[in-house]
Write a protein that holds these residues in place. Structure first.
Motif, PDB file in Angstrom:
ATOM      1  N   VAL A 191     -46.981  31.393  20.602  1.00 36.39           N
ATOM      2  CA  VAL A 191     -46.104  31.676  19.494  1.00 36.39           C
ATOM      3  C   VAL A 191     -44.896  32.370  20.055  1.00 36.39           C
ATOM      4  O   VAL A 191     -44.796  33.330  20.712  1.00 36.39           O
ATOM      5  CB  VAL A 191     -46.763  32.627  18.517  1.00 36.39           C
ATOM      6  CG1 VAL A 191     -45.922  32.812  17.217  1.00 36.39           C
ATOM      7  CG2 VAL A 191     -47.927  31.616  17.870  1.00 36.39           C
ATOM      8  N   THR A 192     -43.452  31.823  19.646  1.00 35.54           N
ATOM      9  CA  THR A 192     -42.219  32.222  19.905  1.00 35.54           C
ATOM     10  C   THR A 192     -41.846  32.730  18.770  1.00 35.54           C
ATOM     11  O   THR A 192     -41.387  31.976  17.904  1.00 35.54           O
ATOM     12  CB  THR A 192     -41.714  31.676  20.683  1.00 35.54           C
ATOM     13  OG1 THR A 192     -42.423  30.748  22.022  1.00 35.54           O
ATOM     14  CG2 THR A 192     -40.154  31.844  21.127  1.00 35.54           C
ATOM     15  N   TYR A 193     -41.090  34.031  18.647  1.00 34.48           N
ATOM     16  CA  TYR A 193     -40.422  34.654  17.613  1.00 34.48           C
ATOM     17  C   TYR A 193     -39.070  34.768  18.247  1.00 34.48           C
ATOM     18  O   TYR A 193     -38.674  35.405  19.409  1.00 34.48           O
ATOM     19  CB  TYR A 193     -40.688  35.816  17.036  1.00 34.48           C
ATOM     20  CG  TYR A 193     -39.906  36.643  16.332  1.00 34.48           C
ATOM     21  CD1 TYR A 193     -39.699  36.265  15.032  1.00 34.48           C
ATOM     22  CD2 TYR A 193     -39.227  37.600  16.910  1.00 34.48           C
ATOM     23  CE1 TYR A 193     -38.641  37.090  14.149  1.00 34.48           C
ATOM     24  CE2 TYR A 193     -38.324  38.475  16.090  1.00 34.48           C
ATOM     25  CZ  TYR A 193     -38.173  38.134  14.557  1.00 34.48           C
ATOM     26  OH  TYR A 193     -37.253  38.653  13.901  1.00 34.48           O
ATOM     27  N   THR A 194     -37.741  34.132  17.439  1.00 34.54           N
ATOM     28  CA  THR A 194     -36.590  34.485  17.767  1.00 34.54           C
ATOM     29  C   THR A 194     -35.949  35.167  16.459  1.00 34.54           C
ATOM     30  O   THR A 194     -35.753  34.567  15.373  1.00 34.54           O
ATOM     31  CB  THR A 194     -35.825  33.127  17.924  1.00 34.54           C
ATOM     32  OG1 THR A 194     -36.783  32.297  19.172  1.00 34.54           O
ATOM     33  CG2 THR A 194     -34.410  33.353  18.466  1.00 34.54           C
ATOM     34  N   ASP A 195     -35.216  36.217  16.830  1.00 36.13           N
ATOM     35  CA  ASP A 195     -34.722  36.930  16.074  1.00 36.13           C
ATOM     36  C   ASP A 195     -33.334  36.320  15.384  1.00 36.13           C
ATOM     37  O   ASP A 195     -32.380  36.198  15.991  1.00 36.13           O
ATOM     38  CB  ASP A 195     -34.374  38.524  16.347  1.00 36.13           C
ATOM     39  CG  ASP A 195     -33.728  39.468  15.251  1.00 36.13           C
ATOM     40  OD1 ASP A 195     -33.792  38.867  14.118  1.00 36.13           O
ATOM     41  OD2 ASP A 195     -33.204  40.513  15.583  1.00 36.13           O
ATOM     42  N   GLY A 196     -33.321  35.775  14.319  1.00 36.52           N
ATOM     43  CA  GLY A 196     -32.202  35.209  13.548  1.00 36.52           C
ATOM     44  C   GLY A 196     -31.831  34.043  14.192  1.00 36.52           C
ATOM     45  O   GLY A 196     -30.737  33.500  13.846  1.00 36.52           O
ATOM     46  N   LEU A 198     -30.805  32.645  16.622  1.00 37.47           N
ATOM     47  CA  LEU A 198     -29.933  32.677  17.817  1.00 37.47           C
ATOM     48  C   LEU A 198     -30.180  33.976  18.593  1.00 37.47           C
ATOM     49  O   LEU A 198     -29.275  33.984  19.556  1.00 37.47           O
ATOM     50  CB  LEU A 198     -28.452  32.576  17.368  1.00 37.47           C
ATOM     51  CG  LEU A 198     -28.238  31.263  16.425  1.00 37.47           C
ATOM     52  CD1 LEU A 198     -26.700  31.284  16.111  1.00 37.47           C
ATOM     53  CD2 LEU A 198     -28.530  30.054  17.556  1.00 37.47           C
ATOM     54  N   GLY A 199     -30.898  34.891  18.143  1.00 38.20           N
ATOM     55  CA  GLY A 199     -31.186  36.125  18.800  1.00 38.20           C
ATOM     56  C   GLY A 199     -32.000  35.958  20.149  1.00 38.20           C
ATOM     57  O   GLY A 199     -32.276  35.059  20.405  1.00 38.20           O
ATOM     58  N   ASP A 200     -32.750  37.148  20.601  1.00 39.76           N
ATOM     59  CA  ASP A 200     -33.548  36.992  21.681  1.00 39.76           C
ATOM     60  C   ASP A 200     -34.901  36.949  21.323  1.00 39.76           C
ATOM     61  O   ASP A 200     -35.233  36.821  20.178  1.00 39.76           O
ATOM     62  CB  ASP A 200     -33.766  38.530  22.072  1.00 39.76           C
ATOM     63  CG  ASP A 200     -32.502  39.116  22.503  1.00 39.76           C
ATOM     64  OD1 ASP A 200     -31.550  38.401  23.130  1.00 39.76           O
ATOM     65  OD2 ASP A 200     -32.070  40.666  22.760  1.00 39.76           O
ATOM     66  N   SER A 201     -35.558  35.924  22.095  1.00 41.49           N
ATOM     67  CA  SER A 201     -36.730  35.467  21.964  1.00 41.49           C
ATOM     68  C   SER A 201     -38.049  36.429  22.516  1.00 41.49           C
ATOM     69  O   SER A 201     -37.976  37.011  23.410  1.00 41.49           O
ATOM     70  CB  SER A 201     -36.880  33.990  22.497  1.00 41.49           C
ATOM     71  OG  SER A 201     -35.963  33.196  21.803  1.00 41.49           O
ATOM     72  N   VAL A 202     -39.004  36.265  21.756  1.00 41.27           N
ATOM     73  CA  VAL A 202     -40.290  37.239  22.088  1.00 41.27           C
ATOM     74  C   VAL A 202     -41.510  36.097  22.143  1.00 41.27           C
ATOM     75  O   VAL A 202     -41.702  35.505  21.045  1.00 41.27           O
ATOM     76  CB  VAL A 202     -40.536  38.311  21.399  1.00 41.27           C
ATOM     77  CG1 VAL A 202     -41.899  38.890  22.015  1.00 41.27           C
ATOM     78  CG2 VAL A 202     -39.519  39.356  21.295  1.00 41.27           C
ATOM     79  N   ARG A 203     -42.167  36.001  23.095  1.00 47.39           N
ATOM     80  CA  ARG A 203     -43.273  34.811  23.460  1.00 47.39           C
ATOM     81  C   ARG A 203     -44.525  35.724  23.369  1.00 47.39           C
ATOM     82  O   ARG A 203     -44.609  36.668  24.370  1.00 47.39           O
ATOM     83  CB  ARG A 203     -42.955  33.998  24.271  1.00 47.39           C
ATOM     84  CG  ARG A 203     -43.965  32.795  24.256  1.00 47.39           C
ATOM     85  CD  ARG A 203     -43.647  31.602  25.229  1.00 47.39           C
ATOM     86  NE  ARG A 203     -44.191  31.937  26.589  1.00 47.39           N
ATOM     87  CZ  ARG A 203     -44.123  31.042  27.642  1.00 47.39           C
ATOM     88  NH1 ARG A 203     -43.760  29.737  27.446  1.00 47.39           N
ATOM     89  NH2 ARG A 203     -44.456  31.555  28.755  1.00 47.39           N
ATOM     90  N   THR A 204     -45.655  35.157  22.756  1.00 49.57           N
ATOM     91  CA  THR A 204     -46.939  35.907  23.056  1.00 49.57           C
ATOM     92  C   THR A 204     -47.948  34.734  23.111  1.00 49.57           C
ATOM     93  O   THR A 204     -47.799  33.679  22.553  1.00 49.57           O
ATOM     94  CB  THR A 204     -47.334  36.915  21.868  1.00 49.57           C
ATOM     95  OG1 THR A 204     -48.414  37.420  22.252  1.00 49.57           O
ATOM     96  CG2 THR A 204     -47.414  36.153  20.585  1.00 49.57           C
ATOM     97  N   GLU A 205     -49.131  35.204  23.997  1.00 48.80           N
ATOM     98  CA  GLU A 205     -49.984  34.166  23.906  1.00 48.80           C
ATOM     99  C   GLU A 205     -51.147  34.305  22.843  1.00 48.80           C
ATOM    100  O   GLU A 205     -51.278  35.243  22.260  1.00 48.80           O
ATOM    101  CB  GLU A 205     -50.749  34.615  25.162  1.00 48.80           C
ATOM    102  CG  GLU A 205     -51.784  33.358  25.615  1.00 48.80           C
ATOM    103  CD  GLU A 205     -52.432  33.557  26.906  1.00 48.80           C
ATOM    104  OE1 GLU A 205     -53.202  32.640  27.498  1.00 48.80           O
ATOM    105  OE2 GLU A 205     -51.885  34.600  27.794  1.00 48.80           O
ATOM    106  N   VAL A 206     -51.624  33.121  22.341  1.00 50.89           N
ATOM    107  CA  VAL A 206     -52.519  33.171  21.106  1.00 50.89           C
ATOM    108  C   VAL A 206     -53.944  33.337  21.641  1.00 50.89           C
ATOM    109  O   VAL A 206     -54.434  32.904  22.577  1.00 50.89           O
ATOM    110  CB  VAL A 206     -52.532  31.571  20.600  1.00 50.89           C
ATOM    111  CG1 VAL A 206     -53.472  31.863  19.524  1.00 50.89           C
ATOM    112  CG2 VAL A 206     -51.009  31.371  19.920  1.00 50.89           C
ATOM    113  N   SER A 207     -54.514  34.134  21.210  1.00 60.37           N
ATOM    114  CA  SER A 207     -55.810  34.771  21.534  1.00 60.37           C
ATOM    115  C   SER A 207     -56.970  34.154  20.838  1.00 60.37           C
ATOM    116  O   SER A 207     -56.641  33.655  19.731  1.00 60.37           O
ATOM    117  CB  SER A 207     -55.805  36.300  21.554  1.00 60.37           C
ATOM    118  OG  SER A 207     -55.719  36.720  20.069  1.00 60.37           O
TER     119      SER A 207
END
Length: 207
Positions: A191-196, A198-207
């Protein structure tokens, strides 16, 4: 007529008196002999002193050589000490990792169909997002994407899951949880979250 005087013939004349002629050499007195012997003794004394000094000087050289030899062994001993195995020092403490301004966790969950969902198939992921930074962050279901095990990226479908994540603004230390849903049946991997968007992205693994 002139008067002639008889000429003196050699060998004639007044007879020589005793004691005339070159004087005999003077005899040395006992005091002179003693002075001469004294000078010879002084010279001999100086010679003996010179020999003793030479012998003493040679012994000093040997001592210096011994000292030099001892001194030369000192660097070798120091080198041997340097090459000796050192005791293991305790490892330096690791600095704690700095927290990311945005933390995202995701895990599999069942799809909870809402009244707005059509008759198709959907896959949902339960997401929790936390703000660890000093600035506020915005959360919106459209800011998330789901990547399946085949590498296919799925955008979020709005209002099809009853537990959909809310659209909110998080201050420092705040968090929110909810589902992000993609259309179709698949196995979510990231799952990837992008702030706004166009901002920085944070990706995390699905458990």
């Amino acid at each position: 007529m002139s008067q002639q005087y008889p000429q003196h013939q050699p060998g004639f004349g007044a007879p020589q008196q005793p004691g005339w002629g070159p004087p005999p050499p003077p005899e040395k007195s006992p005091a002179g002999k003693i002075i001469g012997l004294g000078c010879l003794g002084v010279v001999a004394l100086f010679v003996v002193i010179g020999i003793i000094a030479a012998l003493v000087g040679g012994g000093g050289d040997s001592e210096d050589a011994g000292t030099t030899g001892a001194g030369s062994s000192a660097p070798a001993a120091a080198q041997e000490k340097d090459t000796a195995p050192q005791k293991d020092e305790p490892p330096a403490e690791e600095e704690p990792e700095e927290k990311s301004p945005v933390a995202v966790t995701a895990k599999k969950t069942s799809f909870a169909k809402s009244i707005l969902a059509d008759g198709g198939d959907y896959t949902s992921v339960l997401v929790t997002i936390t703000n660890n930074g000093d600035e506020q962050i915005d959360v919106n279901p459209l800011y998330f994407t789901i990547t399946d095990t085949d590498g296919t990226k799925h955008t979020a479908e709005l209002a099809v899951d009853e537990n959909q994540i809310d659209t909110v603004t998080l201050a420092r230390g705040e968090n929110v949880s909810g589902t992000v849903t993609g259309k179709g049946t698949f196995t979510p991997k990231y799952v990837t979250y992008t702030d706004g968007l166009l901002g920085d992205s944070v990706r995390t693994e699905v458990s």
